[in-house]
Scaffold this motif. Structure first.
Motif, mmCIF file in Angstrom:
data_model
loop_
_atom_site.group_PDB
_atom_site.id
_atom_site.type_symbol
_atom_site.label_atom_id
_atom_site.label_comp_id
_atom_site.label_asym_id
_atom_site.label_seq_id
_atom_site.Cartn_x
_atom_site.Cartn_y
_atom_site.Cartn_z
ATOM 1 N N THR A 178 0.813 -1.217 0.000
ATOM 2 C CA THR A 178 0.000 0.000 0.000
ATOM 3 C C THR A 178 0.846 1.267 0.000
ATOM 4 O O THR A 178 0.366 2.328 -0.418
ATOM 5 N N ARG A 201 1.983 3.992 3.974
ATOM 6 C CA ARG A 201 0.621 3.543 4.270
ATOM 7 C C ARG A 201 0.695 2.186 4.956
ATOM 8 O O ARG A 201 1.550 1.356 4.624
ATOM 9 N N ASN A 205 -4.349 1.053 4.326
ATOM 10 C CA ASN A 205 -4.253 2.334 3.624
ATOM 11 C C ASN A 205 -4.356 3.550 4.534
ATOM 12 O O ASN A 205 -4.656 4.653 4.077
ATOM 13 N N PRO A 270 -0.577 0.563 -4.576
ATOM 14 C CA PRO A 270 -1.848 0.145 -5.162
ATOM 15 C C PRO A 270 -1.899 0.463 -6.647
ATOM 16 O O PRO A 270 -1.027 1.149 -7.200
#
Length: 332
Positions: A178, A201, A205, A270
């Motif tokens: 993340t 993160r 997240n 991501p």
């Protein structure tokens, strides 16, 4: 009228005094027989174990505990009777959990989706009048209150809902899948600086300051402004390019490779973000008079009508071949 709202065994002590016609005062007292105060009609749900502060993705160390209570805050179990002699407290109560969520910048924002899970919502029965949560876990950092709602499975009376005290969920440590990097450009002129941004993160997240992202120049002749991003939710790293625009790289056409890792593992980020490693192509600068050269095929006197070849090599300040400008040759 004497009113007692707490369960227990009691006696009442009455005291007073009398005065005779001669003015003599006598102290008087009497004690009642022992009597019991039992629970009243169940009217509310209460949280008797408040949830503890916690960390995203980790079950709360102190799980909430729910209890059926009368108006005085006494626990009500099976067999209690109301004022009409109706046996109450034997119903089965299914607890429903909702939450009040407050974002806590810089970790969360208003747009952050709130997430939590529980192994099973408590089911209270009139036999015990109480039950606890199991595995209540929050994934979004922020400030919470739990709101305890209910369904009476047996169709019995409804109770006043309960709301917990506020508790905090903090982010977990930075995660490789993340955390991500934003690289505005993949080219840089030799000897100049560019930058990229790194964002920490956790697995859910949340912006986090926990953990360290290491930055390392795997190959190339430049340098980085820092090799460790820690204690912040994001950081800007400056890459100053080296002087060689003709490096023979092991991968593609890039002249520099930078790996960004957590515990030795590259961050992937991501979908839609950049991942590690990142690359830069070092480009030559404009020609420089002191490093550019001109070479003639002959330095002897030239007979009229014969040609002499002049080889002009445009080089930037660091000696890299460059095509970024025009070199004029004057013949006099």
């Amino acid at each position: 009228i004497v009113s007692i709202d707490k369960l227990g065994q009691y006696t009442l002590l009455a005291t007073g005094s009398s005065v005779t016609t001669t003015g003599t005062q006598t102290l008087l007292s009497t004690t009642s027989s022992l009597f019991n105060i039992v629970a009243g009609t169940p009217v509310k749900l209460a949280i008797i174990n408040e949830p503890s502060n916690g960390m995203a993705g980790v079950a709360l160390a102190t799980q909430p505990y729910i209890q059926i209570q009368d108006a005085g805050g006494n626990p009500v179990t099976g067999g209690a009777a109301d004022g009409n002699g109706t046996v109450i407290g034997n119903e089965t109560i299914q607890i429903n959990t909702t939450v009040i969520f407050t974002p806590t910048p810089p970790y969360t924002t208003v747009s952050t989706p709130m997430m939590f899970s529980v192994n099973q919502n408590p089911i209270l029965t009139g036999v015990t009048g109480e039950a606890g949560y199991s595995g209540l876990t929050f994934y979004t950092a922020g400030i919470y209150q739990i709101v305890i709602d209910h369904n009476n499975i047996d169709g019995g009376p409804t109770f006043t809902n309960a709301t917990s005290a506020s508790f905090a969920i903090v982010p977990n440590t930075a995660n490789t899948t993340t955390s991500y990097v934003v690289q505005p450009t993949t080219t840089v002129t030799v000897g100049t600086a560019t930058n990229f941004d790194v964002f920490l993160r956790d697995a859910w997240n949340n912006r986090t300051t926990m953990g360290t992202i290491s930055a390392a120049l795997t190959y190339g002749d430049g340098n980085l402004s820092t090799t460790a991003i820690t204690g912040v939710t994001s950081a800007t790293v400056v890459y100053t390019a080296g002087t060689d625009a003709t490096i023979d790289p092991p991968v593609g056409a890039a002249d520099a490779q930078i790996n960004l890792t957590i515990g030795g593992v590259d961050i992937t980020g991501p979908l839609g973000t950049s991942s590690s490693p990142i690359f830069y192509d070092q480009l030559p600068d404009v020609p420089n008079a002191t490093t550019s050269t001109i070479v003639a095929s002959s330095t002897s006197a030239v007979v009229g009508g014969n040609a002499v070849a002049l080889t002009v090599s445009a080089r930037d300040l660091f000696g890299n071949p460059t095509t970024l400008a025009t070199i004029f040759v004057d013949v006099t």
